[in-house]
Scaffold this active site. Structure first.
Site, PDB file in Angstrom:
ATOM      1  N   GLY A 129       9.437   9.671   0.595  1.00 47.49           N
ATOM      2  CA  GLY A 129       9.554   9.268   1.991  1.00 47.49           C
ATOM      3  C   GLY A 129      10.994   8.990   2.356  1.00 47.49           C
ATOM      4  N   ARG A 182      13.480   9.138   6.635  1.00 43.15           N
ATOM      5  CA  ARG A 182      13.584   8.258   7.796  1.00 43.15           C
ATOM      6  C   ARG A 182      13.388   6.810   7.367  1.00 43.15           C
ATOM      7  NH1 ARG A 182       8.068   8.622  11.389  1.00 43.15           N
ATOM      8  NH2 ARG A 182       6.569   8.383   9.673  1.00 43.15           N
ATOM      9  N   GLY A 220      -1.448  13.603  -3.318  1.00 41.79           N
ATOM     10  CA  GLY A 220      -2.272  14.263  -4.324  1.00 41.79           C
ATOM     11  C   GLY A 220      -1.482  14.616  -5.561  1.00 41.79           C
ATOM     12  N   SER A 235       4.829  -4.425   0.605  1.00 37.12           N
ATOM     13  CA  SER A 235       4.841  -4.912   1.984  1.00 37.12           C
ATOM     14  C   SER A 235       4.465  -6.387   2.001  1.00 37.12           C
ATOM     15  CB  SER A 235       3.846  -4.135   2.842  1.00 37.12           C
ATOM     16  OG  SER A 235       3.669  -4.768   4.104  1.00 37.12           O
ATOM     17  N   TYR A 277      -4.650  -0.798   3.799  1.00 32.56           N
ATOM     18  CA  TYR A 277      -3.225  -0.723   3.450  1.00 32.56           C
ATOM     19  C   TYR A 277      -2.825  -1.882   2.536  1.00 32.56           C
ATOM     20  CZ  TYR A 277       1.855  -1.111   4.329  1.00 32.56           C
ATOM     21  OH  TYR A 277       3.217  -1.222   4.196  1.00 32.56           O
ATOM     22  N   LYS A 318      -1.379  -1.867  -1.345  1.00 35.22           N
ATOM     23  CA  LYS A 318      -0.075  -2.431  -1.717  1.00 35.22           C
ATOM     24  C   LYS A 318      -0.228  -3.535  -2.768  1.00 35.22           C
ATOM     25  CE  LYS A 318       2.965  -0.138   0.759  1.00 35.22           C
ATOM     26  NZ  LYS A 318       3.944   0.749   0.083  1.00 35.22           N
TER      27      LYS A 318
END
Length: 246
Positions: free
Chosen positions: A13, A16, A57, A134, A147, A151
């Site tokens: 990732g 950005r 995946g 997070s 989510y 995490k």
């Protein structure tokens, strides 16, 4: 001498937000960097290269591992930054496929890629792996429970992996960001506010401002550097003081 001269890094990732900031700082420090993105058209900070792969995946993880071997010859630093999920009204509204997607993106993507890259680091008896979690794990709420659960699993996995790899000189740590002003984070908060019928104004953390991508990248690079040579299994929370802890 540049801090990361001669180091080879991969950042998932990395085109950005926090990931892009990590790539910029690694490149500025002299590292060779491969960033992953679902679309190669996403762009990459100057000095890095991008690999198009969906790391949710096993096949995507294998694409990244092959690219790292072909382009870099191996890897010294792995930063798992990719993540995210969309909120729902409450946890009962989260369909099975969204639970699976959250686990694949926020947890299993790291597990799969680590399983492919860590053996080479073990063999060289050096390396640093940084997982990005997070601060949402501190306040589990229904709309983001898929989510948050993923995490939380990532943090437990990171601690366990640190014990496994420590005898081989490979360090594994976690960075847990608080509220950060990135396009992805802001879009998610706006969507959540719409679901809640709220204004979306969460106030400010005790330090008086939301975090910036470079604030988190600073922490990631510290843990990836030799300055953190005696740190493994740690979780560095970077949240402006928003979540007081004992």
């Amino acid at each position: 001498m540049l801090e990361f001269a001669g180091k080879r890094a991969v950042v998932t990732g990395g085109t950005r937000g926090i990931g892009a900031a990590v790539v910029r700082q690694l490149v500025a420090g002299g590292a060779e960097v491969v960033a992953t993105a679902r679309s190669a058209g996403s762009g990459v900070p100057e000095g890095g290269t991008v690999v198009e792969a969906d790391v949710r995946g096993r096949s995507g993880a294998e694409v990244v591992a092959r690219a790292v071997t072909e382009r870099l010859g191996g890897v010294d630093i792995v930063v798992h930054n990719v993540g995210g999920a969309r909120p729902f009204v409450d946890s009962s509204a989260i369909p099975d496929e969204e639970w699976q997607d959250a686990l694949d993106l926020n947890y299993l993507a790291s597990v799969r890629l680590d399983s492919l890259l860590a053996p080479g680091m073990r063999e060289r008896r050096s390396g640093a792996i940084v997982h990005v979690s997070s601060a949402a794990v501190f306040t589990p709420i229904g709309p983001f429970l898929h989510y948050i659960a993923a995490k939380a699993a990532l943090e437990s996995y990171s601690r366990g992996l640190s014990v496994e790899l420590a005898p081989y000189g490979v360090r594994v740590n976690t960075v847990t960001p608080g509220r950060v002003a990135t396009p992805g984070g802001e879009a998610t908060r706006e969507l959540w506010a719409q679901l809640e019928g709220a204004s979306g104004d969460l106030g400010s953390p005790p330090l008086g401002r939301d975090g910036q991508a470079d604030d988190i990248a600073n922490a990631v690079l510290f843990l990836a550097s030799e300055r953190a040579g005696w740190l493994t299994g740690s979780n560095l929370v970077v949240d402006g003081g928003e979540y007081p802890r004992r």
